[in-house]
Motif scaffolding. Structure first.
Motif, PDB file in Angstrom:
ATOM      1  N   GLY A   1       0.372  16.642  52.861  1.00  0.00           N
ATOM      2  CA  GLY A   1       0.376  15.595  51.850  1.00  0.00           C
ATOM      3  C   GLY A   1       0.448  16.130  50.436  1.00  0.00           C
ATOM      4  O   GLY A   1       1.029  15.498  49.546  1.00  0.00           O
ATOM      5  N   SER A   2      -0.101  17.300  50.194  1.00  0.00           N
ATOM      6  CA  SER A   2      -0.169  17.839  48.841  1.00  0.00           C
ATOM      7  C   SER A   2       1.007  18.742  48.479  1.00  0.00           C
ATOM      8  O   SER A   2       1.367  18.833  47.301  1.00  0.00           O
ATOM      9  CB  SER A   2      -1.475  18.633  48.665  1.00  0.00           C
ATOM     10  N   PHE A   3       1.590  19.424  49.477  1.00  0.00           N
ATOM     11  CA  PHE A   3       2.603  20.430  49.161  1.00  0.00           C
ATOM     12  C   PHE A   3       3.893  20.276  49.976  1.00  0.00           C
ATOM     13  O   PHE A   3       4.984  20.145  49.421  1.00  0.00           O
ATOM     14  CB  PHE A   3       2.038  21.841  49.383  1.00  0.00           C
ATOM     15  N   MET A   4       3.757  20.294  51.307  1.00  0.00           N
ATOM     16  CA  MET A   4       4.933  20.348  52.162  1.00  0.00           C
ATOM     17  C   MET A   4       5.790  19.092  52.063  1.00  0.00           C
ATOM     18  O   MET A   4       7.021  19.152  52.183  1.00  0.00           O
ATOM     19  CB  MET A   4       4.511  20.575  53.611  1.00  0.00           C
ATOM     20  N   GLU A   5       5.165  17.960  51.859  1.00  0.00           N
ATOM     21  CA  GLU A   5       5.900  16.698  51.799  1.00  0.00           C
ATOM     22  C   GLU A   5       6.960  16.732  50.691  1.00  0.00           C
ATOM     23  O   GLU A   5       8.079  16.259  50.872  1.00  0.00           O
ATOM     24  CB  GLU A   5       4.922  15.556  51.562  1.00  0.00           C
ATOM     25  N   LYS A   6       6.603  17.294  49.562  1.00  0.00           N
ATOM     26  CA  LYS A   6       7.560  17.405  48.448  1.00  0.00           C
ATOM     27  C   LYS A   6       8.667  18.394  48.799  1.00  0.00           C
ATOM     28  O   LYS A   6       9.840  18.160  48.516  1.00  0.00           O
ATOM     29  CB  LYS A   6       6.836  17.836  47.178  1.00  0.00           C
ATOM     30  N   ALA A   7       8.291  19.487  49.438  1.00  0.00           N
ATOM     31  CA  ALA A   7       9.266  20.525  49.764  1.00  0.00           C
ATOM     32  C   ALA A   7      10.267  20.064  50.814  1.00  0.00           C
ATOM     33  O   ALA A   7      11.425  20.515  50.813  1.00  0.00           O
ATOM     34  CB  ALA A   7       8.539  21.780  50.242  1.00  0.00           C
ATOM     35  N   ASP A   8       9.840  19.161  51.726  1.00  0.00           N
ATOM     36  CA  ASP A   8      10.742  18.815  52.828  1.00  0.00           C
ATOM     37  C   ASP A   8      11.727  17.719  52.456  1.00  0.00           C
ATOM     38  O   ASP A   8      12.584  17.360  53.261  1.00  0.00           O
ATOM     39  CB  ASP A   8       9.947  18.464  54.083  1.00  0.00           C
ATOM     40  N   LYS A   9      11.638  17.183  51.243  1.00  0.00           N
ATOM     41  CA  LYS A   9      12.526  16.088  50.885  1.00  0.00           C
ATOM     42  C   LYS A   9      13.994  16.496  50.902  1.00  0.00           C
ATOM     43  O   LYS A   9      14.866  15.699  51.269  1.00  0.00           O
ATOM     44  CB  LYS A   9      12.159  15.533  49.510  1.00  0.00           C
ATOM     45  N   LYS A  10      14.284  17.725  50.504  1.00  0.00           N
ATOM     46  CA  LYS A  10      15.672  18.166  50.451  1.00  0.00           C
ATOM     47  C   LYS A  10      16.314  18.099  51.821  1.00  0.00           C
ATOM     48  O   LYS A  10      17.460  17.646  51.973  1.00  0.00           O
ATOM     49  CB  LYS A  10      15.743  19.593  49.893  1.00  0.00           C
ATOM     50  N   LYS A  11      15.595  18.545  52.847  1.00  0.00           N
ATOM     51  CA  LYS A  11      16.143  18.546  54.197  1.00  0.00           C
ATOM     52  C   LYS A  11      15.859  17.240  54.932  1.00  0.00           C
ATOM     53  O   LYS A  11      16.743  16.667  55.579  1.00  0.00           O
ATOM     54  CB  LYS A  11      15.557  19.713  54.994  1.00  0.00           C
ATOM     55  N   MET A  12      14.633  16.764  54.841  1.00  0.00           N
ATOM     56  CA  MET A  12      14.239  15.588  55.610  1.00  0.00           C
ATOM     57  C   MET A  12      14.666  14.281  54.947  1.00  0.00           C
ATOM     58  O   MET A  12      14.760  13.254  55.630  1.00  0.00           O
ATOM     59  CB  MET A  12      12.727  15.584  55.818  1.00  0.00           C
ATOM     60  N   GLY A  13      14.901  14.283  53.654  1.00  0.00           N
ATOM     61  CA  GLY A  13      15.256  13.048  52.965  1.00  0.00           C
ATOM     62  C   GLY A  13      16.416  12.311  53.610  1.00  0.00           C
ATOM     63  O   GLY A  13      16.294  11.115  53.950  1.00  0.00           O
TER      64      GLY A  13
END
Length: 214
Positions: free
Chosen positions: A20-32
């Motif tokens: 919730g604090s870190f990975m969620e932001k990082a995965d937007k490029k691929k998971m978005g």
């Protein structure tokens, strides 16, 4: 099919915080784009089980959604969802109902939903066959499950998945990298159309597609 008498409730305080604090932001490029396919294509009465921290909420096309039932049994994941709901427009937020039901024991009548959104959850439930059976039960005939799910790799990478699994599983909310989810859905009576085979990393192949209740 496994028929457990008790469904364990996951409690992943550390993973919920890290994701919730870190990975969620990082995965937007691929998971978005994958979340756009899964959630953005949902219509009518919609179920999303294993909603995690609510990562899919921003990707729904609310003009096509009549109602959305979100379920998440992990209390540490669940408590992060209200902040995501608060960021939605009032008319969208009014369509959402949140509960703590596990995927293996959904508290909904048969044939309740037009669409289910299933993203990176069948890899981590305790009883995947039971969760898939529940998914099929609550979908209407012809209803669709829109999927983004981890899947077993081929060849040497499959061996690597199994090698790292004991440590990886503890760090990732019990995610199981090498489940054969596509085959399990077909065995349960779904018609599965894979629209894309992708990867979130060298040991993280995913299937993207639609499973239709025959």
């Amino acid at each position: 099919m496994t028929n457990p008498t008790h469904i364990p409730r996951p409690q992943h305080r550390f993973f919920a915080f890290v994701y919730g604090s870190f990975m969620e932001k990082a995965d937007k490029k691929k998971m978005g784009p994958l979340r756009t396919f899964a959630a953005g294509g949902a219509t009518g009465r919609v179920l999303e089980f294993g909603a995690g921290t609510g990562s899919n909420l921003e990707y729904y096309d609310w003009s096509k959604v009549e109602s959305l039932e979100l379920t998440e049994p992990d209390p540490f994941m669940l408590k992060r969802i209200p902040a995501k709901l608060a960021a939605l427009p009032d008319d969208a937020r009014a369509k959402v109902h949140l509960s703590d039901a596990p995927a293996e024991a959904l508290p909904f009548p048969d044939a309740s939903f037009d669409t289910a959104v299933v993203t990176l959850v069948l890899c981590s439930v305790s009883y995947p066959d039971r969760a898939i059976a529940e998914l099929r039960r609550v979908l209407k005939p012809g209803g669709q499950a829109r999927l983004v799910e981890h899947h077993q790799a081929d060849g040497f990478k499959r061996k690597l998945q199994r090698f790292v699994q004991p440590v990886y599983g503890k760090m990732s909310g019990d995610c199981q990298l090498s489940r054969r989810t596509e085959e399990a859905l077909r065995d349960a009576g779904f018609e599965v159309e894979i629209t894309k085979r992708d990867a979130l990393g060298p040991l993280w192949p995913v299937i993207v597609g639609i499973a239709t209740k025959k």
